[in-house]
Design an enzyme around this catalytic site. Structure first.
Site, PDB file in Angstrom:
ATOM      1  N   ARG A  55     -98.528  51.045 -20.784  1.00  0.00           N
ATOM      2  CA  ARG A  55     -97.890  50.326 -19.681  1.00  0.00           C
ATOM      3  C   ARG A  55     -98.474  48.923 -19.515  1.00  0.00           C
ATOM      4  NH1 ARG A  55     -99.378  51.481 -14.829  1.00  0.00           N
ATOM      5  NH2 ARG A  55     -99.693  53.704 -15.160  1.00  0.00           N
ATOM      6  N   TYR A 106     -75.149  36.579  -9.032  1.00  0.00           N
ATOM      7  CA  TYR A 106     -74.968  37.893  -9.652  1.00  0.00           C
ATOM      8  C   TYR A 106     -75.099  38.931  -8.539  1.00  0.00           C
ATOM      9  CZ  TYR A 106     -75.980  42.177 -12.075  1.00  0.00           C
ATOM     10  OH  TYR A 106     -75.957  43.479 -12.477  1.00  0.00           O
ATOM     11  N   ASP A 177     -82.121  31.626 -12.571  1.00  0.00           N
ATOM     12  CA  ASP A 177     -81.520  32.642 -13.434  1.00  0.00           C
ATOM     13  C   ASP A 177     -80.735  31.900 -14.516  1.00  0.00           C
ATOM     14  OD1 ASP A 177     -79.876  34.582 -14.628  1.00  0.00           O
ATOM     15  OD2 ASP A 177     -79.822  35.803 -12.813  1.00  0.00           O
ATOM     16  N   LYS A 202     -77.860  40.433 -21.849  1.00  0.00           N
ATOM     17  CA  LYS A 202     -76.672  39.643 -22.139  1.00  0.00           C
ATOM     18  C   LYS A 202     -76.839  38.849 -23.442  1.00  0.00           C
ATOM     19  CE  LYS A 202     -75.643  41.443 -18.134  1.00  0.00           C
ATOM     20  NZ  LYS A 202     -75.877  40.758 -16.873  1.00  0.00           N
TER      21      LYS A 202
HETATM   22  C1  LIG Z   1     -76.457  41.064 -15.611  1.00  0.00           C
HETATM   23  C2  LIG Z   1     -77.135  40.009 -14.832  1.00  0.00           C
HETATM   24  C3  LIG Z   1     -78.332  40.272 -14.159  1.00  0.00           C
HETATM   25  C4  LIG Z   1     -78.948  41.655 -14.095  1.00  0.00           C
HETATM   26  O1  LIG Z   1     -79.450  42.050 -15.328  1.00  0.00           O
HETATM   27  P1  LIG Z   1     -79.552  43.594 -15.820  1.00  0.00           P
HETATM   28  O2  LIG Z   1     -80.126  43.449 -17.183  1.00  0.00           O
HETATM   29  O3  LIG Z   1     -78.175  44.177 -15.765  1.00  0.00           O
HETATM   30  O4  LIG Z   1     -80.473  44.304 -14.870  1.00  0.00           O
HETATM   31  C5  LIG Z   1     -78.945  39.217 -13.511  1.00  0.00           C
HETATM   32  N1  LIG Z   1     -78.419  37.982 -13.497  1.00  0.00           N
HETATM   33  C6  LIG Z   1     -77.256  37.706 -14.123  1.00  0.00           C
HETATM   34  C7  LIG Z   1     -76.709  36.301 -14.078  1.00  0.00           C
HETATM   35  C8  LIG Z   1     -76.575  38.708 -14.815  1.00  0.00           C
HETATM   36  O5  LIG Z   1     -75.409  38.407 -15.415  1.00  0.00           O
END
Ligand SMILES: *Cc1c(COP(=O)(O)O)cnc(C)c1O
Length: 382
Positions: A55, A106, A177, A202
């Site tokens: 961990r 998001y 983000d 993504k």
């Molecule tokens: C999908 C997404 C998230 C969350 O990510 P996960 O990997 O699904 O937990 C956060 N910010 C944006 C812009 C996203 O598209």
């Protein structure tokens, strides 16, 4: 799209070369998937850098972190998902602190903020990202601003340079983000942000087969890096080694994927604007996007995400989503395959998002095939 400069490798090169084992005879070229829950103890007291337990650290995570860190220009930490990464960033806010977020970020970002507010942990100010004056005004007395640009799914562009400079001056921790743009198109740390977060689920992973998150901290934010590392360890918000390896494998082709998918998106955005069923296209690369000029100066390309709206009602949008074949009707984004979704089908989506808004994640297929499928789906309602 090259960002090569004297003495500095271009991002497309870094994506291929970073995070590899030191080159020596007969060593593997790729980091292995290190599947272990623990490490044999050192002979004496633990030394700095000792892994100890699964961990606390893992060599496969480290290879991924070195690579994303090099691409963003900071120090990266991998998390079990994008939300685990965002949760760790919220965790930096003191009890009773104030957080500035987009009015339509998001959906998980706003839902988690809502839970923290309900629990009395934080206060939230939700502001439209495109309204720079409103964002800057909301920074007074705030502890953290969590920016998103372009936003998911409205494709609003925040003036990162102006907002980050104002936040720094007011002593506000700044996180961005960067999931939609990827480090190839936008590097918020170079604009002064303290922290960048990614849903590596993504574009970074890129094949819709992994959930993973990343937080990258600026070189001047070592204390924040240590706090986030502590949070990850004690909360167990860790990635699996296989997921980290798959993400690194995905990043090797990031530049090719982003380049091709962005070119497809730009062409589709243009054609959608001419379709009679479409009332509005939201893509920062279009000259009619309200922040097109800002996006031009701030980004190296406009990315592969776009949204469009129909006259309505919502059922019309559902009908389009059901009528595609090549475009997969699904949530998530950033994979090699093209997908679409009416975002308001999710109860947790911001009410600021129009009911008929369909978000497209443009993949790397042939653009004519993509257009043929999308336009026949739109023709079913026009
Ligand atoms: C999908 C997404 C998230 C969350 O990510 P996960 O990997 O699904 O937990 C956060 N910010 C944006 C812009 C996203 O598209």
């Amino acid at each position: 799209m090259s960002d090569s400069s004297p003495g500095k490798l271009a991002s497309a090169t870094v994506a291929v070369t970073a995070g590899r084992p030191a080159s020596s005879p007969n060593q593997p070229m790729n980091v292995p998937v290190v599947l272990t829950s623990t490490y044999t103890a050192s002979d004496f007291s633990p030394q700095p850098g000792d892994l100890g337990y699964g961990r606390w650290g893992n060599p496969t995570w480290t290879a991924l972190e070195d690579t994303v860190g090099a691409l963003e220009g900071g120090r990266a930490l991998a998390f079990g998902s994008g939300m685990a990464a965002i949760s760790a960033v919220y965790g930096l806010v003191p009890l009773g602190g104030t957080v500035v977020i987009p009015d339509a970020p998001y959906s998980g970002t706003s839902q988690l903020a809502g839970e923290l507010v309900a629990a009395g942990r934080i206060t939230v100010r939700a502001v439209p990202m495109a309204d720079t004056a409103a964002v800057v005004a909301a920074l007074d007395g705030a502890d953290l601003v969590l920016l998103e640009s372009p936003t998911n799914p409205l494709m609003d562009v925040a003036d990162l340079g102006t907002i980050i400079a104002a936040a720094r001056e007011k002593g506000v921790l700044t996180a961005v983000d960067n999931t939609f743009a990827t480090p190839l198109l936008q590097q918020p740390l170079s604009l002064g942000a303290h922290v960048v977060v990614h849903s590596a689920t993504k574009y970074l992973s890129g094949h819709s087969d992994v959930l993973l998150g990343i937080v990258v901290t600026a070189e001047d934010s070592a204390g924040i890096h240590e706090k986030l590392h502590g949070h990850r360890t004690i909360n167990g918000a860790i990635p699996g080694p296989m997921e980290a390896w798959l993400a690194l494998r995905g990043i090797r082709t990031l530049a090719l994927r982003v380049e091709r998918a962005s070119a497809n998106a730009a062409e589709l955005a243009r054609r959608l604007g001419d379709h009679p069923a479409v009332t509005r296209v939201r893509y920062p690369g279009l000259e009619n996007h309200p922040q097109h000029e800002l996006a031009r100066t701030q980004m190296r390309g406009f990315g592969a995400m776009l949204s469009f709206e129909l006259a309505g009602p919502a059922e019309q949008a559902e009908k389009v989503c059901a009528a595609t074949g090549l475009w997969i009707h699904t949530t998530s984004l950033g994979g090699v395959e093209s997908s679409l979704e009416r975002r308001r089908r999710h109860g947790g989506e911001s009410k600021v998002v129009p009911e008929t808004l369909i978000r497209l994640s443009t993949g790397i297929e042939d653009v004519e095939d993509l257009w043929a499928d999308l336009s026949q789906a739109l023709d079913t309602i026009s």
